[in-house]
Motif scaffolding. Structure first.
Motif, PDB file in Angstrom:
ATOM      1  N   SER A  47     -29.157 -11.209  24.999  1.00 34.84           N
ATOM      2  CA  SER A  47     -27.842 -11.119  25.234  1.00 34.84           C
ATOM      3  C   SER A  47     -27.432 -11.914  26.269  1.00 34.84           C
ATOM      4  N   LEU A  49     -27.140 -11.910  21.152  1.00 39.32           N
ATOM      5  CA  LEU A  49     -25.733 -11.113  21.268  1.00 39.32           C
ATOM      6  C   LEU A  49     -24.764 -11.620  22.442  1.00 39.32           C
ATOM      7  N   CYS A 103     -21.709 -10.902  24.988  1.00 40.46           N
ATOM      8  CA  CYS A 103     -21.014  -9.978  25.364  1.00 40.46           C
ATOM      9  C   CYS A 103     -19.756 -10.734  26.359  1.00 40.46           C
ATOM     10  N   ALA A 124     -19.150 -10.036  18.225  1.00 44.82           N
ATOM     11  CA  ALA A 124     -18.874  -8.557  19.274  1.00 44.82           C
ATOM     12  C   ALA A 124     -17.528  -8.769  19.825  1.00 44.82           C
ATOM     13  N   TRP A 128     -16.555  -1.319  22.844  1.00 52.02           N
ATOM     14  CA  TRP A 128     -17.488  -2.273  22.354  1.00 52.02           C
ATOM     15  C   TRP A 128     -17.469  -2.285  20.854  1.00 52.02           C
ATOM     16  N   ILE A 132     -19.197  -4.253  17.526  1.00 48.08           N
ATOM     17  CA  ILE A 132     -20.089  -5.181  17.141  1.00 48.08           C
ATOM     18  C   ILE A 132     -20.432  -5.145  15.733  1.00 48.08           C
TER      19      ILE A 132
END
Length: 474
Positions: free
Chosen positions: A108, A170, A172, A211, A248, A250
């Motif tokens: 991530s 991923l 963020c 996300a 959050w 996703i």
């Protein structure tokens, strides 16, 4: 407890405040429920934050998170989900060692919009990014990269060579369609490198779910450390603070497992598009609006501008008149979302600075604001309320050009010479509206120019008439 050999790892690039106030906290909460199968490891791609990294290493990766509600309630959490803090080395050897372990299943990263080097057509902007060219050369010479793409190429190449298996990439951060766009940027970079076998491996052995993340997290200050010491008795140089709100969302597309995040409030969905658009346009764009306007009339903090009726009205009108209509239909109650956002921004305990939020306007105009302009124009609708936001940024830019911003302005995507040229132009509004970095295919559009002229006059009059400006002039 989970046996050590069963432990799975999320390797995170960028141990900044947001990651530690957001993703690391969610995993900590999962640990509190007794599910300790996944842990975090992380490090930075550049030698920044040395004091924080040293403090985290001394504390075994743990740190104190202070959260504060809009009502001023403070809570303190000792977060222990980061188990490995990787010291920076130019060869990224510590990160490579983790990336090549089969137990590392998620890679991530948290990057600013400008850190993706993508233009309005989602293509790598090689001309504006000498860092990317330098990374290509480094990788050709067997050295590690220092941009996101150079680092990912270094790590994924090592993982492939080690036969360590599939891994989820991923994002963020606030990049729109962040999984899709970062994946495209990565594959463009690898193709430019000429490593088609690695590109094929990435396509077949990784996924990149989109996300959406949300939690206001100001830069840590000495005051946070002092409050933590007073409240907990612990001296923690790595302490940080965030608001109590957290979200959050996703897309549930993981190729090699994931934590049971849904147990601690993470929303796992088929598509994040509607959540993402609401957040980027109703929250991020509004945040920038308040930071630019607040700076222009002499405020230091976001909450000051949010509580100023005139600034609040600019933000409210932008959302209500021009933005909510183009986002309908939505699974969210957008009017309620707008009101929650303004309540959060008005939280005086956060003390989020205009300096932090105002940065990177050259990424935020095309990312947060231009889409609403484009969609309204395509529908034949007016753009008066949304045009106020770029007009505020132009007025801000002109202050910066004159050396009248009371802090250092940071903007990774801005060419300072081009920005100064806009401000020195005989017609700054037309020059601003013609900038392809800001506007893409809208650059020079007569409707944009006209709306910006009207909005710029409105902003100039508003600033001149503002009580703080009048008081300062006396």
């Amino acid at each position: 407890m989970t046996n050590a050999h069963d432990t799975l790892t999320i390797l995170h690039l960028g141990l900044g405040s947001f990651h530690r106030a957001h993703q690391a906290l969610y995993l900590h909460q999962l640990h509190q429920l007794g599910d300790t199968r996944w842990v975090l490891a992380g490090g930075n791609l550049r030698p920044d934050m040395p004091d924080t990294i040293a403090a985290l290493q001394a504390q075994g990766g743990a740190y104190t998170l202070e959260t504060v509600s809009a009502q001023g309630e403070r809570r303190y959490t000792w977060v222990e989900s980061i188990r490995t803090v990787v010291p920076y080395t130019p060869d990224l050897s510590g990160l490579v060692a983790l990336a090549t372990q089969p137990g590392t299943r998620i890679l991530s990263f948290t990057v600013t919009e400008a850190g993706y080097y993508l233009d309005s057509q989602h293509q790598l902007d090689w001309a504006a990014a000498p860092d990317l060219q330098a990374d290509l050369q480094a990788l050709r010479e067997g050295r590690a990269g220092s941009t996101l793409y150079g680092a990912l190429t270094t790590l994924l190449r090592a993982r492939r060579d080690a036969g360590a298996g599939a891994i989820t990439l991923l994002n963020c951060d606030n990049l729109r369609h962040n999984g899709d766009r970062s994946r495209s940027g990565l594959l463009q970079f690898v193709q430019a490198l000429g490593d088609t076998s690695l590109a094929d491996w990435i396509v077949s052995h990784t996924s990149s779910p989109n996300a959406m993340v949300d939690r206001i997290t100001p830069r840590p200050t000495a005051e946070v450390v002092a409050r933590v010491r007073a409240a907990t008795g612990r001296t923690d140089p790595a302490a940080l603070m965030g608001e109590s709100f957290i979200q959050w969302v996703i897309e549930d597309r993981f190729v090699n497992g994931r934590p049971a995040w849904e147990r601690v409030g993470v929303e796992l969905v088929e598509s994040v598009a509607a959540y993402e658009e609401a957040k980027i346009r109703l929250l991020n764009a509004t945040h920038s609006c308040i930071a630019w306007a607040g700076t222009l009339v002499g405020y230091q903090f976001i909450h000051e501008g949010t509580r100023d009726p005139a600034i609040r009205q600019l933000a409210y009108d932008y959302v209500t008149q021009d933005t909510i209509p183009v986002l309908q239909p939505s699974p969210l109650d957008l009017a309620a979302y707008r009101d929650v956002v303004l309540e959060r921004f008005g939280n005086p305990a956060i003390e989020d600075t205009n300096q932090r939020v105002a940065m990177d306007g050259y990424s935020k105009i095309p990312g947060f604001i231009a889409p609403t302009l484009r969609e309204r124009l395509a529908r034949g609708e007016g753009i008066a309320a949304v045009a106020v936001l770029p007009a505020l940024f132009l007025a801000y830019l002109q202050r910066w050009h004159a050396g009248q911003i009371p802090y250092t302005y940071q903007d990774q995507a801005m060419d300072p010479a081009a920005a100064h040229a806009i401000c020195e132009s005989p017609d700054p509004v037309a020059a601003f509206a013609a900038d392809p970095v800001l506007w893409g295919e809208l650059a020079g559009d007569a409707r944009l120019v006209q709306a910006l002229r009207l909005a710029s006059r409105q902003v100039a009059e508003w600033v001149a008439d503002h009580p703080r400006q009048r008081a300062a002039a006396q």
